[in-house]
Design an enzyme around this catalytic site. Structure first.
Site, PDB file in Angstrom:
ATOM      1  CD  GLN A 188      -2.449   1.259   2.758  1.00  0.00           C
ATOM      2  OE1 GLN A 188      -1.934   0.714   3.743  1.00  0.00           O
ATOM      3  NE2 GLN A 188      -3.599   1.873   2.820  1.00  0.00           N
ATOM      4  N   GLY A 189       0.908   1.972  -1.118  1.00  0.00           N
ATOM      5  CA  GLY A 189       1.774   3.142  -1.238  1.00  0.00           C
ATOM      6  C   GLY A 189       1.015   4.431  -1.010  1.00  0.00           C
ATOM      7  CE1 TYR A 190      -3.629   4.020  -0.789  1.00  0.00           C
ATOM      8  CE2 TYR A 190      -4.811   4.721   1.164  1.00  0.00           C
ATOM      9  CZ  TYR A 190      -4.804   4.113  -0.069  1.00  0.00           C
ATOM     10  OH  TYR A 190      -5.962   3.602  -0.564  1.00  0.00           O
ATOM     11  CB  SER A 191       2.607   6.848   4.597  1.00  0.00           C
ATOM     12  OG  SER A 191       1.455   6.366   5.225  1.00  0.00           O
ATOM     13  CB  SER A 213       3.112  -3.098   5.569  1.00  0.00           C
ATOM     14  OG  SER A 213       2.905  -2.195   6.605  1.00  0.00           O
ATOM     15  CD  GLU A 235      -4.829   0.342   6.317  1.00  0.00           C
ATOM     16  OE1 GLU A 235      -5.103   1.370   5.674  1.00  0.00           O
ATOM     17  OE2 GLU A 235      -3.681   0.053   6.696  1.00  0.00           O
TER      18      GLU A 235
HETATM   19  C1  FAD Z   1       2.830  -0.895  11.537  1.00  0.00           C
HETATM   20  C2  FAD Z   1       2.559   0.167  10.504  1.00  0.00           C
HETATM   21  C3  FAD Z   1       2.329  -0.199   9.201  1.00  0.00           C
HETATM   22  C4  FAD Z   1       2.091   0.780   8.234  1.00  0.00           C
HETATM   23  N1  FAD Z   1       1.908   0.362   6.947  1.00  0.00           N
HETATM   24  C5  FAD Z   1       1.701   1.292   5.985  1.00  0.00           C
HETATM   25  C6  FAD Z   1       1.565   0.889   4.626  1.00  0.00           C
HETATM   26  O1  FAD Z   1       1.647  -0.305   4.284  1.00  0.00           O
HETATM   27  N2  FAD Z   1       1.383   1.835   3.687  1.00  0.00           N
HETATM   28  C7  FAD Z   1       1.292   3.178   4.001  1.00  0.00           C
HETATM   29  O2  FAD Z   1       1.077   3.985   3.103  1.00  0.00           O
HETATM   30  N3  FAD Z   1       1.438   3.603   5.279  1.00  0.00           N
HETATM   31  C8  FAD Z   1       1.641   2.681   6.276  1.00  0.00           C
HETATM   32  N4  FAD Z   1       1.814   3.089   7.586  1.00  0.00           N
HETATM   33  C9  FAD Z   1       1.882   4.518   7.867  1.00  0.00           C
HETATM   34  C10 FAD Z   1       0.691   5.085   8.626  1.00  0.00           C
HETATM   35  O3  FAD Z   1      -0.464   5.157   7.826  1.00  0.00           O
HETATM   36  C11 FAD Z   1       1.133   6.473   9.113  1.00  0.00           C
HETATM   37  O4  FAD Z   1       2.235   6.274  10.004  1.00  0.00           O
HETATM   38  C12 FAD Z   1       0.028   7.197   9.822  1.00  0.00           C
HETATM   39  O5  FAD Z   1      -0.958   7.619   8.908  1.00  0.00           O
HETATM   40  C13 FAD Z   1       0.564   8.446  10.597  1.00  0.00           C
HETATM   41  O6  FAD Z   1       1.341   9.243   9.785  1.00  0.00           O
HETATM   42  P1  FAD Z   1       2.803   9.737  10.254  1.00  0.00           P
HETATM   43  O7  FAD Z   1       3.586   8.531  10.642  1.00  0.00           O
HETATM   44  O8  FAD Z   1       3.335  10.604   9.167  1.00  0.00           O
HETATM   45  O9  FAD Z   1       2.562  10.582  11.578  1.00  0.00           O
HETATM   46  P2  FAD Z   1       2.064  12.095  11.677  1.00  0.00           P
HETATM   47  O10 FAD Z   1       0.952  12.321  10.726  1.00  0.00           O
HETATM   48  O11 FAD Z   1       3.258  12.969  11.582  1.00  0.00           O
HETATM   49  O12 FAD Z   1       1.480  12.102  13.140  1.00  0.00           O
HETATM   50  C14 FAD Z   1       2.334  12.131  14.286  1.00  0.00           C
HETATM   51  C15 FAD Z   1       1.463  12.294  15.520  1.00  0.00           C
HETATM   52  O13 FAD Z   1       0.760  13.540  15.467  1.00  0.00           O
HETATM   53  C16 FAD Z   1      -0.640  13.343  15.617  1.00  0.00           C
HETATM   54  N5  FAD Z   1      -1.372  14.281  14.742  1.00  0.00           N
HETATM   55  C17 FAD Z   1      -1.061  14.636  13.475  1.00  0.00           C
HETATM   56  N6  FAD Z   1      -1.971  15.519  13.003  1.00  0.00           N
HETATM   57  C18 FAD Z   1      -2.888  15.713  13.998  1.00  0.00           C
HETATM   58  C19 FAD Z   1      -4.101  16.498  14.119  1.00  0.00           C
HETATM   59  N7  FAD Z   1      -4.539  17.252  13.128  1.00  0.00           N
HETATM   60  N8  FAD Z   1      -4.783  16.438  15.292  1.00  0.00           N
HETATM   61  C20 FAD Z   1      -4.347  15.677  16.317  1.00  0.00           C
HETATM   62  N9  FAD Z   1      -3.216  14.911  16.264  1.00  0.00           N
HETATM   63  C21 FAD Z   1      -2.501  14.928  15.121  1.00  0.00           C
HETATM   64  C22 FAD Z   1      -0.905  11.909  15.177  1.00  0.00           C
HETATM   65  O14 FAD Z   1      -2.025  11.338  15.828  1.00  0.00           O
HETATM   66  C23 FAD Z   1       0.371  11.203  15.643  1.00  0.00           C
HETATM   67  O15 FAD Z   1       0.263  10.847  16.993  1.00  0.00           O
HETATM   68  C24 FAD Z   1       2.062   2.139   8.588  1.00  0.00           C
HETATM   69  C25 FAD Z   1       2.302   2.516   9.916  1.00  0.00           C
HETATM   70  C26 FAD Z   1       2.548   1.551  10.860  1.00  0.00           C
HETATM   71  C27 FAD Z   1       2.802   1.975  12.266  1.00  0.00           C
END
Ligand code: FAD
Length: 397
Positions: free
Chosen positions: A123-126, A158, A241
């Site tokens: 899944q290529g989102y983040s 992942s 998901e």
């Molecule tokens: C085990 C695991 C598997 C994953 N697998 C995939 C995958 O296969 N493909 C993929 O694309 N992504 C994947 N991800 C990524 C995941 O979707 C992102 O980590 C997640 O969306 C959070 O983004 P970030 O890490 O950039 O954190 P950030 O967005 O930087 O957030 C950091 C912190 O700030 C808080 N925060 C941010 N904005 C706000 C707001 N407006 N209000 C309140 N709090 C806020 C968040 O809750 C968090 O605690 C995976 C993550 C994990 C942990």
């Protein structure tokens, strides 16, 4: 309140049990796991127990939608520890998304091998600067003749190192407002220009990766939905998901294992299960587990009445997170300081206790994967409870 499934459904449960007793032998798995499991899945699909929502033409069993039967199958397969559908993004996200939004050829080409587990998906989102604020993503896609040329970087992807394809959100209309400039592209990961670097996690394993895309090519018709509609399509994928993460089937089993751990470990010179504080925590945890079960039943009832489930799937994901973290906290307390080093070193340890370490570390991940908890709470607050909107983010659940 009558929570029984009724006699027709209990007959169906008996059929599923009979099938599993005849066809599933955990002892055989050890001999030739891959081919035994593959053959078992094929038989279970033929019998109508797996891939029920997938048409036969695409390798599924094409059963009429029936939430109760689906729930009974999940319960019985889980009880017998029999393999269910191929785990991973293909089953949980790609299949439902393509069934809803894919073209005929996309379904014909991608679905049958995905059902068999021959096509594995990432899944290529983040991206490094686009997680919670996903619509800020910057990976670019430009149409050049009959191919898209994709450049950019994905992260936390992942299992990318073991995947054949990636479904990715890519900015294809940079001049449009950010949510309307994204397309949903399917990309072959086994081509020049794709660099996959596994990231080492605190468990010591590398389950997710950085994915660099450098002039990567993907055919023009590997787009799902129209140009610029990717955000809308991605909502379908995310909904599936979150509902996968929000499943409650394994909770009872985990709870029993935790109780067993509390019986074997000692606290203040007696079995921890006799300790008041531990008992209190276990009872609270059981309360959360029952709450999630009730929420799952609610979701099932809404579906049976053909009503929109609203935010129940999201609430269930939050409950999963809450339960995982409570389980981890209790396990850590029972195992003690050794939990973070070697759970097997403690007195009373038994085979399997090493898995608590993964559970403790994994409970942190579940609060981030599929959308961080704060963001989920915002959506539940705004959409479910009608609280004022968070002005920093524009979202769509
Ligand atoms: C085990 C695991 C598997 C994953 N697998 C995939 C995958 O296969 N493909 C993929 O694309 N992504 C994947 N991800 C990524 C995941 O979707 C992102 O980590 C997640 O969306 C959070 O983004 P970030 O890490 O950039 O954190 P950030 O967005 O930087 O957030 C950091 C912190 O700030 C808080 N925060 C941010 N904005 C706000 C707001 N407006 N209000 C309140 N709090 C806020 C968040 O809750 C968090 O605690 C995976 C993550 C994990 C942990």
């Amino acid at each position: 309140m009558d929570l029984s499934y009724g006699s027709d459904m209990e007959d169906f449960r008996a059929q599923v049990r009979h099938f599993l007793a005849e066809r599933w032998s955990p002892a055989r798995v050890a001999e030739d796991a891959a081919s035994y499991v593959r053959a078992f899945r094929a038989d279970a699909t033929k019998a109508g127990y797996l891939y029920r929502g997938v048409p036969k033409a695409y390798g599924g069993s094409e059963q009429a939608p029936d939430m109760l039967k689906a729930q009974i199958i999940r319960e019985e397969f889980s009880r017998a520890r029999a393999p269910s559908e191929v785990p991973g993004n293909g089953t949980t996200m790609v299949i439902p998304t393509l069934l809803q939004h894919g073209t005929d050829w996309q379904k014909q080409f991608f679905l049958p091998p995905t059902v068999l587990g021959d096509f594995l998906w990432a899944q290529g989102y983040s991206e490094p600067n686009a997680g919670s604020d996903l619509a800020s993503l910057r990976t670019r896609g430009e149409l050049a003749g009959d191919h898209w040329i994709v450049n950019g970087q994905k992260i936390w992807t992942s299992h990318a190192q073991n995947s054949h394809y990636m479904f990715a959100l890519v900015r294809t209309e940079p001049e449009r407002p950010k949510h309307n400039g994204i397309s949903y592209l399917l990309i072959d990961l086994r081509q020049p220009g794709v660099t996959i670097r596994p990231l080492r996690q605190m468990t010591g394993r590398s389950e997710f990766c950085e994915v660099f895309l450098d002039n990567v090519r993907t055919p023009a018709d590997w787009i799902v939905g129209e140009r610029g509609q990717g955000w809308r399509i991605s909502r379908t994928t995310l909904k599936h998901e979150r509902s996968t993460i929000g499943g409650s089937e394994r909770n009872d089993e985990t709870f029993l294992k935790l109780v067993s751990l509390a019986r074997r470990r000692s606290r203040f010179g007696q079995p921890a299960i006799r300790d008041r504080e531990i008992r209190q925590k276990l009872i609270e945890l059981e309360g959360w587990i029952l709450a999630q079960k009730a929420s799952s039943y609610r979701r099932m009832s809404l579906a049976l009445d053909a009503q929109d489930e609203g935010l129940v799937g999201l609430v269930n994901k939050q409950l999963t997170t809450e339960i995982a973290q409570r389980v981890a906290a209790i396990a850590q307390e029972l195992i003690g300081a050794s939990a973070l080093v070697d759970p097997m070193a403690a007195k009373g340890a038994k085979r399997g206790d090493e898995k608590w370490l993964d559970q403790i570390m994994g409970s942190l991940a579940v609060a981030i994967a599929g959308g961080a908890s704060n963001i989920q709470r915002n959506i539940i607050g705004e959409r479910g409870l009608g609280l004022p909107r968070d002005l920093t983010l524009e979202r769509d659940a």
